[in-house]
Write a protein that holds these residues in place. Structure first.
Motif, PDB file in Angstrom:
ATOM      1  N   ILE A 125     -13.612  34.998 -54.441  1.00  0.00           N
ATOM      2  CA  ILE A 125     -13.077  34.267 -55.588  1.00  0.00           C
ATOM      3  C   ILE A 125     -14.214  33.995 -56.562  1.00  0.00           C
ATOM      4  O   ILE A 125     -15.340  33.707 -56.155  1.00  0.00           O
ATOM      5  CB  ILE A 125     -12.457  32.926 -55.129  1.00  0.00           C
ATOM      6  CG1 ILE A 125     -11.229  33.180 -54.248  1.00  0.00           C
ATOM      7  CG2 ILE A 125     -12.091  32.057 -56.314  1.00  0.00           C
ATOM      8  CD1 ILE A 125     -10.770  31.977 -53.485  1.00  0.00           C
ATOM      9  N   LYS A 126     -13.930  34.097 -57.828  1.00  0.00           N
ATOM     10  CA  LYS A 126     -14.913  33.715 -58.829  1.00  0.00           C
ATOM     11  C   LYS A 126     -14.503  32.378 -59.418  1.00  0.00           C
ATOM     12  O   LYS A 126     -13.415  32.239 -59.972  1.00  0.00           O
ATOM     13  CB  LYS A 126     -15.010  34.766 -59.937  1.00  0.00           C
ATOM     14  CG  LYS A 126     -16.071  34.436 -60.985  1.00  0.00           C
ATOM     15  CD  LYS A 126     -16.124  35.480 -62.091  1.00  0.00           C
ATOM     16  CE  LYS A 126     -17.176  35.096 -63.131  1.00  0.00           C
ATOM     17  NZ  LYS A 126     -17.204  36.042 -64.271  1.00  0.00           N
ATOM     18  N   SER A 127     -15.397  31.411 -59.278  1.00  0.00           N
ATOM     19  CA  SER A 127     -15.128  30.081 -59.819  1.00  0.00           C
ATOM     20  C   SER A 127     -16.321  29.645 -60.650  1.00  0.00           C
ATOM     21  O   SER A 127     -17.469  29.770 -60.214  1.00  0.00           O
ATOM     22  CB  SER A 127     -14.894  29.083 -58.680  1.00  0.00           C
ATOM     23  OG  SER A 127     -14.680  27.787 -59.201  1.00  0.00           O
ATOM     24  N   ASN A 128     -16.076  29.138 -61.834  1.00  0.00           N
ATOM     25  CA  ASN A 128     -17.178  28.773 -62.721  1.00  0.00           C
ATOM     26  C   ASN A 128     -16.688  27.853 -63.821  1.00  0.00           C
ATOM     27  O   ASN A 128     -15.480  27.667 -64.023  1.00  0.00           O
ATOM     28  CB  ASN A 128     -17.796  30.029 -63.349  1.00  0.00           C
ATOM     29  CG  ASN A 128     -16.778  30.861 -64.099  1.00  0.00           C
ATOM     30  OD1 ASN A 128     -16.104  31.713 -63.501  1.00  0.00           O
ATOM     31  ND2 ASN A 128     -16.615  30.625 -65.392  1.00  0.00           N
ATOM     32  N   LEU A 129     -17.642  27.254 -64.535  1.00  0.00           N
ATOM     33  CA  LEU A 129     -17.341  26.513 -65.745  1.00  0.00           C
ATOM     34  C   LEU A 129     -17.346  27.475 -66.933  1.00  0.00           C
ATOM     35  O   LEU A 129     -18.096  28.452 -66.953  1.00  0.00           O
ATOM     36  CB  LEU A 129     -18.375  25.403 -65.963  1.00  0.00           C
ATOM     37  CG  LEU A 129     -18.469  24.334 -64.870  1.00  0.00           C
ATOM     38  CD1 LEU A 129     -19.556  23.332 -65.213  1.00  0.00           C
ATOM     39  CD2 LEU A 129     -17.134  23.623 -64.675  1.00  0.00           C
ATOM     40  N   TYR A 130     -16.536  27.190 -67.907  1.00  0.00           N
ATOM     41  CA  TYR A 130     -16.424  28.031 -69.094  1.00  0.00           C
ATOM     42  C   TYR A 130     -17.784  28.120 -69.796  1.00  0.00           C
ATOM     43  O   TYR A 130     -18.419  27.108 -70.094  1.00  0.00           O
ATOM     44  CB  TYR A 130     -15.384  27.416 -70.035  1.00  0.00           C
ATOM     45  CG  TYR A 130     -15.016  28.245 -71.229  1.00  0.00           C
ATOM     46  CD1 TYR A 130     -13.984  29.164 -71.162  1.00  0.00           C
ATOM     47  CD2 TYR A 130     -15.680  28.101 -72.442  1.00  0.00           C
ATOM     48  CE1 TYR A 130     -13.617  29.914 -72.265  1.00  0.00           C
ATOM     49  CE2 TYR A 130     -15.324  28.837 -73.550  1.00  0.00           C
ATOM     50  CZ  TYR A 130     -14.293  29.750 -73.462  1.00  0.00           C
ATOM     51  OH  TYR A 130     -13.931  30.493 -74.561  1.00  0.00           O
ATOM     52  N   GLY A 131     -18.240  29.337 -70.025  1.00  0.00           N
ATOM     53  CA  GLY A 131     -19.529  29.533 -70.669  1.00  0.00           C
ATOM     54  C   GLY A 131     -20.707  29.127 -69.818  1.00  0.00           C
ATOM     55  O   GLY A 131     -21.840  29.109 -70.290  1.00  0.00           O
ATOM     56  N   GLY A 132     -20.445  28.764 -68.567  1.00  0.00           N
ATOM     57  CA  GLY A 132     -21.517  28.379 -67.666  1.00  0.00           C
ATOM     58  C   GLY A 132     -21.685  26.893 -67.497  1.00  0.00           C
ATOM     59  O   GLY A 132     -22.200  26.441 -66.465  1.00  0.00           O
ATOM     60  N   TYR A 133     -21.248  26.080 -68.487  1.00  0.00           N
ATOM     61  CA  TYR A 133     -21.513  24.639 -68.406  1.00  0.00           C
ATOM     62  C   TYR A 133     -20.447  23.762 -69.068  1.00  0.00           C
ATOM     63  O   TYR A 133     -20.435  22.548 -68.866  1.00  0.00           O
ATOM     64  CB  TYR A 133     -22.869  24.321 -69.049  1.00  0.00           C
ATOM     65  CG  TYR A 133     -22.980  24.732 -70.496  1.00  0.00           C
ATOM     66  CD1 TYR A 133     -22.580  23.885 -71.520  1.00  0.00           C
ATOM     67  CD2 TYR A 133     -23.483  25.984 -70.841  1.00  0.00           C
ATOM     68  CE1 TYR A 133     -22.662  24.269 -72.845  1.00  0.00           C
ATOM     69  CE2 TYR A 133     -23.572  26.383 -72.165  1.00  0.00           C
ATOM     70  CZ  TYR A 133     -23.163  25.527 -73.160  1.00  0.00           C
ATOM     71  OH  TYR A 133     -23.238  25.922 -74.472  1.00  0.00           O
TER      72      TYR A 133
END
Length: 929
Positions: free
Chosen positions: A268-276
């Motif tokens: 799964i790919k989980s992240n904040l939008y734009g990295g932060y």
């Protein structure tokens, strides 16, 4: 219960409250047949410090309790007027048991009783739970008793609990509190779900049920009272919701269904939008189909009818193939909360006209796409809703409406989609913090909203807000974590009040706020700090004490903790150092004076001549201190270091507004306390033959020594980095509590990211390898990977959440303070540049670029580049910063030696191997090495 667990216990009490928040009365029954009676309200209560209750018959039917106080179950007694009371307390309540229950077994149960208790029914003792001797507490464990033989049907029955609280919170601390003819209704829902999952392991249970850990992050807008949350299994919720949503997808060709709960996290790919930016993105695949869900919070009013903060759960389904795909999307509604607890969902109903699902009669969610179907079940009576999807018989067996007196209803929205080739289909699901029922007009309005524009505007708004000051380096993760941490801090603010977390720590903590204030000022948010400082000042008590913990109404809910005095004064002083707002300072100077006087008063207890030859003479008396450092019966140097910091800052502030006598007195008090603390730890070190500064006279070996000593160096309360005893102490802390774990700080048998504070201390001491070991470990072992969301306490085995709250905003502030210090930090009247940078950041022509970073002496911008072919560093400085003693540039590279230096074209004759001093006003520094 030990003070070490005070915050942990408060976590469970607060979470218990949140889980039941939506319901005015827990466990309401919707069926005609009453199987459960709520007994949480209107208990008579009395404390029993002298243990007279048994002797005087407080458990008997004829005892007169008319003068007793009225309390509720589900809340500790400390929060209901009995602050800091530890010991025995009695609860009495009379309940009529229905005549219709005759012939059934009757049970009484409680979700948690803090810590041990005896149960009496109609004057007879029938059960006991917990044991102080065996350290068996029921503060977070359910218990139930068969009381059939002791009750009268169709008549009033007296229920009495004699509770012994060992420390921290006390009383009937966790719901349910009830009577039932079905024992199952009294079981703790969390325990029930975990047991059920063992019988049906293939269902789509949350990660925490499967033993895959607990972790969540937070999205929202700045300064709202509540927050939206997302678990690392993809489920989304809110602090006020008793449920979460998640998205499952089925390929219509082969009926294969994929749920993130059944996928390993590395798929799964989980992240904040734009990295932060605090917009949570979560992606996975089903064969050729890609699915991404974004979760964010925004105001979607825009001249429509919505006037509340909304949570937008956006589902994007991409069909990259050359043929049309038939897809089923299931959006689950289940009572499993992101923090490993279970909420109360009593009622679910599909309102087709408004295209919404109504939850517990007062809250609903809707979407801009028509719902194809809705199916629901009771988890206790039938099973988790995912079972019926896997069985393929949900359309035949389940209802579109469910009422469940146990609070364990669940269901899912169904969307039947036909997605053409090379097309991305979108569904936006909307919910609110507060009770809201969608209407047909609401639904029609949703269809007119441009959600993509909202997302773009939200992203731009956060981008501009967070980057008041800019730091650019080659290692993007370091800076993404910096800005994400700032976002979490801003989201957690409630009416300008700093809060350390969205759930358990949704209160004002003096020490957390001190670090948060420091971080906000260093990132350019003096406007936010200006609005938050009045909470410190207005909460101050008549005797001058700053309370350690209080709520939004300034009601103190915490114990006496002496560190709060220094932290409140430090926060005001930091604001003044960054803004030079003298009028603001004058407005609150009397608070500073009273706080310093209070410190002097409590210190008098340890200035008794009888203590002169002891370790305790002249230091502050015992207190709970930072809560995790040890019992409140211990002396903690943490309190002293913070008091020294506060007294010095008080003297500084008094001097700034011309209060010379007050300044002189405060400085004298600071120096006096500083000497007493030094004499105390040096006496211990001599007599106990140790070469480190301990946590305090009562604790010479524990891991608290590392954390407890840190404020002596940062923010600086009585220790000198030039003192060899200090250097050796911090080397010992690293060797004992950090090095064996690769950069994590082991404390109380768990990892605490407060290691960032130690990192700041190591930076001051010039131990850069230790600084980056700590930073690197935390970036590589995020509690919620790629979301920069650290828990306060991390399980050393799983590296997931163990206790406390997350994203923990004190930890976030620690990270911001440390990272900023790598590039810029104050040292008396000079600014130190680059003392924590890494040589790797300059590889492949990369550079450091700093824009508009605030300092005590003005804003600073600078560029540092490296030309390897010329063996030259170029430093260019801009901004209005005017440090009186100029700048110190430190280049902390291995095997590095400066050969020549030019300041604005003029050669500098004096410099050190890795240091250059130059005056304010310099524009360009060339360094040849």
């Amino acid at each position: 219960m030990n003070y070490v667990f005070r915050r942990v216990k408060l976590f469970f009490v607060v979470i218990s409250f949140l889980s039941f928040f939506i319901q005015a009365s827990s466990f309401l029954t919707y069926s005609e047949e009453v199987k459960f009676i709520d007994i949480s309200k209107e208990w008579k209560f009395q404390i029993d410090p002298d243990e007279l209750g048994i002797k005087n018959g407080w458990f008997k039917l004829n005892f007169d309790d008319s003068e007793w106080k009225i309390l509720e179950a589900g809340k500790i007694w400390e929060n209901q007027g009995f602050e800091e009371y530890d010991g025995t307390g009695w609860y009495r309540k009379s309940v009529i048991i229905p005549e219709g229950w005759k012939g059934n077994r009757v049970y009484i149960g409680f979700g948690g009783v803090d810590d041990e208790y005896e149960l009496f029914i109609n004057s007879k003792k029938v059960a006991a739970f917990g044991s102080k001797e065996e350290v068996e507490s029921f503060h977070n464990r359910s218990s139930s008793t068969d009381i059939t033989e002791y009750v009268k049907f169709g008549a009033s029955n007296l229920i009495v609990l004699r509770i012994n609280d060992w420390g921290g919170g006390g009383g009937i601390s966790k719901l349910p509190a009830g009577l039932s003819i079905e024992r199952e209704l009294l079981l703790d829902p969390r325990e029930y779900v975990i047991e059920k999952s063992k019988k049906y392991p293939d269902l789509f249970w949350p990660y925490w049920v499967q033993g895959k850990g607990i972790a969540w992050t937070m999205v929202g807008t700045e300064n709202t009272l509540e927050e939206f949350l997302r678990s690392h299994d993809g489920s989304v919720g809110a602090t006020t919701w008793p449920f979460t949503l998640n998205c499952w997808v089925m390929d219509g060709e082969n009926n294969k269904v994929v749920a993130p709960e059944k996928m390993p996290f590395d798929k799964i790919k989980s992240n904040l939008y734009g990295g932060y930016i605090p917009i949570s993105e979560y992606s996975f695949k089903l064969n050729e189909i890609s699915l991404k869900t974004s979760f964010f919070s925004a105001d979607i009013d825009k001249d429509l009818m919505f006037k509340k903060e909304s949570g937008i759960y956006q589902i994007l389904i991409e069909n990259p193939t050359n043929k049309t795909k038939k897809i089923k999307i299931f959006v689950s509604i289940r009572p499993y909360l992101v923090n490993g607890n279970v909420g109360k969902v009593h009622k679910l109903e599909w309102d087709k006209e408004s295209n919404s699902i109504i939850i517990n009669d007062n809250l609903s969610i809707s979407s801009d796409v028509m719902i194809s179907g809705f199916y629901a079940s009771s988890i206790r009576k039938e099973n988790d809703i995912s079972k019926f999807i896997l069985d393929g018989n949900y359309q035949e067996k389940l209802e579109s409406k469910i009422e469940d007196e146990t609070g364990m209803a669940n269901g899912f929205l169904l969307y039947n989609l036909s997605i053409p080739p090379k097309i991305i289909a979108k569904i936006n699901v909307i919910g609110f913090f507060d009770p809201h029922r969608f209407s047909k007009e609401d639904f029609l309005s949703l269809k007119e909203i441009d959600f993509e524009k909202i997302l773009q505007n939200l992203s731009s708004s956060w981008e501009n807000r967070l980057k008041k000051a800019k730091i650019e380096i080659a290692d993007k993760r370091v800076i993404d974590a910096f800005y994400a941490s700032l976002a979490y801090i801003l989201i957690s603010m409630d009416n300008n009040m700093p809060h350390p977390g969205p759930l358990a720590y949704n209160l004002f903590w003096a020490r957390d706020s001190a670090y948060i204030t420091a971080a906000l000022l260093r990132a350019g948010f003096s406007d936010v700090v200006e609005k938050s400082l009045p909470y410190y000042m207005k909460s101050q008590k008549e005797d001058g004490e700053f309370p350690s913990i209080f709520d939004i109404n300034l009601k103190s809910v915490g114990p006496h903790e002496w560190d709060a005095q220094g932290q409140a004064i430090f926060s005001l002083a930091e604001y003044y150092r960054f803004t030079k707002n003298k009028d603001y300072l004058k407005n609150y100077f009397q608070n500073v004076l009273k706080g310093c006087q209070f410190l002097g008063k409590i210190r008098e207890k340890n200035l008794d001549e009888k203590l002169r030859e002891t370790f305790f003479y002249g230091i502050l008396p015992p207190s709970v201190s930072a809560e995790d450092l040890g019992p409140g019966t211990w002396h903690h140097y943490w309190d002293d270091f913070w008091a020294i910091r506060g007294l010095y800052d008080g003297a500084y502030l008094a001097k700034e507004i011309g209060k010379k006598e007050e300044s002189k007195w405060m400085k004298h008090e600071a120096e006096n306390l500083k000497m007493s603390v030094k004499a105390s730890y040096e006496k211990i070190m001599r007599e106990k033959e140790i070469d480190w500064i301990p946590n305090g006279p009562d604790d010479l070996e524990g891991s608290s020594m590392a954390r407890g000593t840190s404020p002596g160096l940062w923010p600086g309360g009585g220790l000198s980095p030039e003192d060899e005893k200090v250097r050796k102490s911090f080397e010992r802390y690293h060797e004992k509590w950090i090095a064996p774990y690769g950069g994590a700080y082991l404390h109380q048998n768990r990892f605490w990211p407060y290691g960032f504070e130690l990192g700041y201390c190591f930076l001051i001491l010039g131990m850069n390898d230790k600084v980056h070991q700590i930073i690197d470990w935390h970036l590589n072992h995020q509690t919620f990977p790629e979301n920069y969301s650290w828990a306060e306490q991390i399980d050393p085995k799983t590296l997931y959440f163990q206790s406390g709250d997350m994203p923990h905003c004190w930890v976030a502030a620690d990270y911001v303070n440390l990272v900023r210090a790598l590039f810029l930090r104050e040292d008396e009247e000079k600014l130190i540049l680059c003392s924590g940078i890494k040589e790797e950041w300059f590889q492949n022509g990369n550079k450091i670029n700093i824009e508009n970073l605030p300092s005590y002496f003005g804003n600073l911008s600078y560029y540092l580049g490296r030309k390897d072919e010329e063996r030259k560093l170029i430093l260019k400085i801009e901004g209005n910063a005017q440090p009186p003693s100029g700048y110190k540039l430190i280049i902390p590279f291995k095997d590095f030696e400066i050969k020549k230096v030019f300041i604005d074209g003029k050669e500098l004759k004096e410099f050190k191997k890795t240091e250059v001093h130059f005056p304010a006003g310099s524009k360009e520094i060339l360094i040849y090495y």
